[in-house]
Enzyme design. Sequence first.
Site, PDB file in Angstrom:
ATOM      1  N   LYS A   1       0.847  -1.195   0.000  1.00  0.00           N
ATOM      2  CA  LYS A   1       0.000   0.000   0.000  1.00  0.00           C
ATOM      3  C   LYS A   1       0.879   1.241   0.000  1.00  0.00           C
ATOM      4  O   LYS A   1       2.004   1.217   0.505  1.00  0.00           O
ATOM      5  CB  LYS A   1      -0.908   0.002   1.226  1.00  0.00           C
ATOM      6  CG  LYS A   1      -1.922  -1.111   1.179  1.00  0.00           C
ATOM      7  CD  LYS A   1      -2.761  -1.164   2.421  1.00  0.00           C
ATOM      8  CE  LYS A   1      -3.758  -2.319   2.230  1.00  0.00           C
ATOM      9  NZ  LYS A   1      -4.456  -2.658   3.424  1.00  0.00           N
TER      10      LYS A   1
ATOM     11  N   HIS B   1      -3.686   1.936   4.893  1.00  0.00           N
ATOM     12  CA  HIS B   1      -3.118   3.175   4.360  1.00  0.00           C
ATOM     13  C   HIS B   1      -2.928   4.205   5.475  1.00  0.00           C
ATOM     14  O   HIS B   1      -1.949   4.944   5.492  1.00  0.00           O
ATOM     15  CB  HIS B   1      -4.014   3.751   3.258  1.00  0.00           C
ATOM     16  CG  HIS B   1      -4.035   2.927   2.018  1.00  0.00           C
ATOM     17  ND1 HIS B   1      -4.968   1.930   1.805  1.00  0.00           N
ATOM     18  CD2 HIS B   1      -3.235   2.941   0.926  1.00  0.00           C
ATOM     19  CE1 HIS B   1      -4.740   1.371   0.628  1.00  0.00           C
ATOM     20  NE2 HIS B   1      -3.701   1.966   0.071  1.00  0.00           N
TER      21      HIS B   1
ATOM     22  N   SER C   1      -7.433   3.552  -1.857  1.00  0.00           N
ATOM     23  CA  SER C   1      -7.512   3.393  -0.412  1.00  0.00           C
ATOM     24  C   SER C   1      -8.972   3.481  -0.002  1.00  0.00           C
ATOM     25  O   SER C   1      -9.671   4.406  -0.409  1.00  0.00           O
ATOM     26  CB  SER C   1      -6.716   4.509   0.279  1.00  0.00           C
ATOM     27  OG  SER C   1      -7.087   4.641   1.632  1.00  0.00           O
ATOM     28  N   MET C   2      -9.418   2.540   0.819  1.00  0.00           N
ATOM     29  CA  MET C   2     -10.797   2.588   1.321  1.00  0.00           C
ATOM     30  C   MET C   2     -11.009   3.844   2.169  1.00  0.00           C
ATOM     31  O   MET C   2     -12.060   4.460   2.117  1.00  0.00           O
ATOM     32  CB  MET C   2     -11.106   1.343   2.154  1.00  0.00           C
ATOM     33  CG  MET C   2     -11.127   0.056   1.357  1.00  0.00           C
ATOM     34  SD  MET C   2     -12.477  -0.045   0.186  1.00  0.00           S
ATOM     35  CE  MET C   2     -13.840  -0.337   1.293  1.00  0.00           C
ATOM     36  N   GLY C   3     -10.024   4.240   2.950  1.00  0.00           N
ATOM     37  CA  GLY C   3     -10.166   5.378   3.857  1.00  0.00           C
ATOM     38  C   GLY C   3      -9.899   6.731   3.222  1.00  0.00           C
ATOM     39  O   GLY C   3     -10.565   7.717   3.540  1.00  0.00           O
TER      40      GLY C   3
END
Length: 120
Positions: free
Chosen positions: A20, A48, A89-91
Site C-alpha cells: 500500500k 493506508h 484506499s478505502m479510507g
Amino acid sequence: MAAALQSVNDVEIDPSGIFKYVLIRVSQDDDSGAVKDIVRGWASAEYHADIYDQVSASIEKLGLHCECQGGGRINHNSAKKKITVYGYSMGFGRADHEITTAILKSRYPDYSVTWTNEGY
C-alpha cells in the site's frame, strides 16, 4: 522552498514487493504557498492510515503541514526495474496515480513506471 520542506524525501517505498502507498501533500505553515507532493509505501502497513499516521507525525515535527491526497498500491519489481501503481484506499480514496507515477519516475529514472485505475 524552505530548508525543512526541501529536506523531506520525495519517495520512500520498499525496495520490492506489492504494498500500500499514500500520496501526501506537504506544505509550510506560512503564507509562502510552497508545497511538495511525496510518496510513501511499505508492506509492513496493514492500512493506508498506518502509513499516513507515521509520516504525518514526522513531518509535523519539522514544522510542516501535510494532507493525504489518497492512496493505492505499488507493485515494485526491482529485478525487472518496473513499478506499477494502481488501486485505491478505502479510507482516503484513490490517489492521482499520474502524479504518483511522475514522482516515482524522477526517483527511478531507469525504471518502467506505469499506472492504472484497475484493481484494489
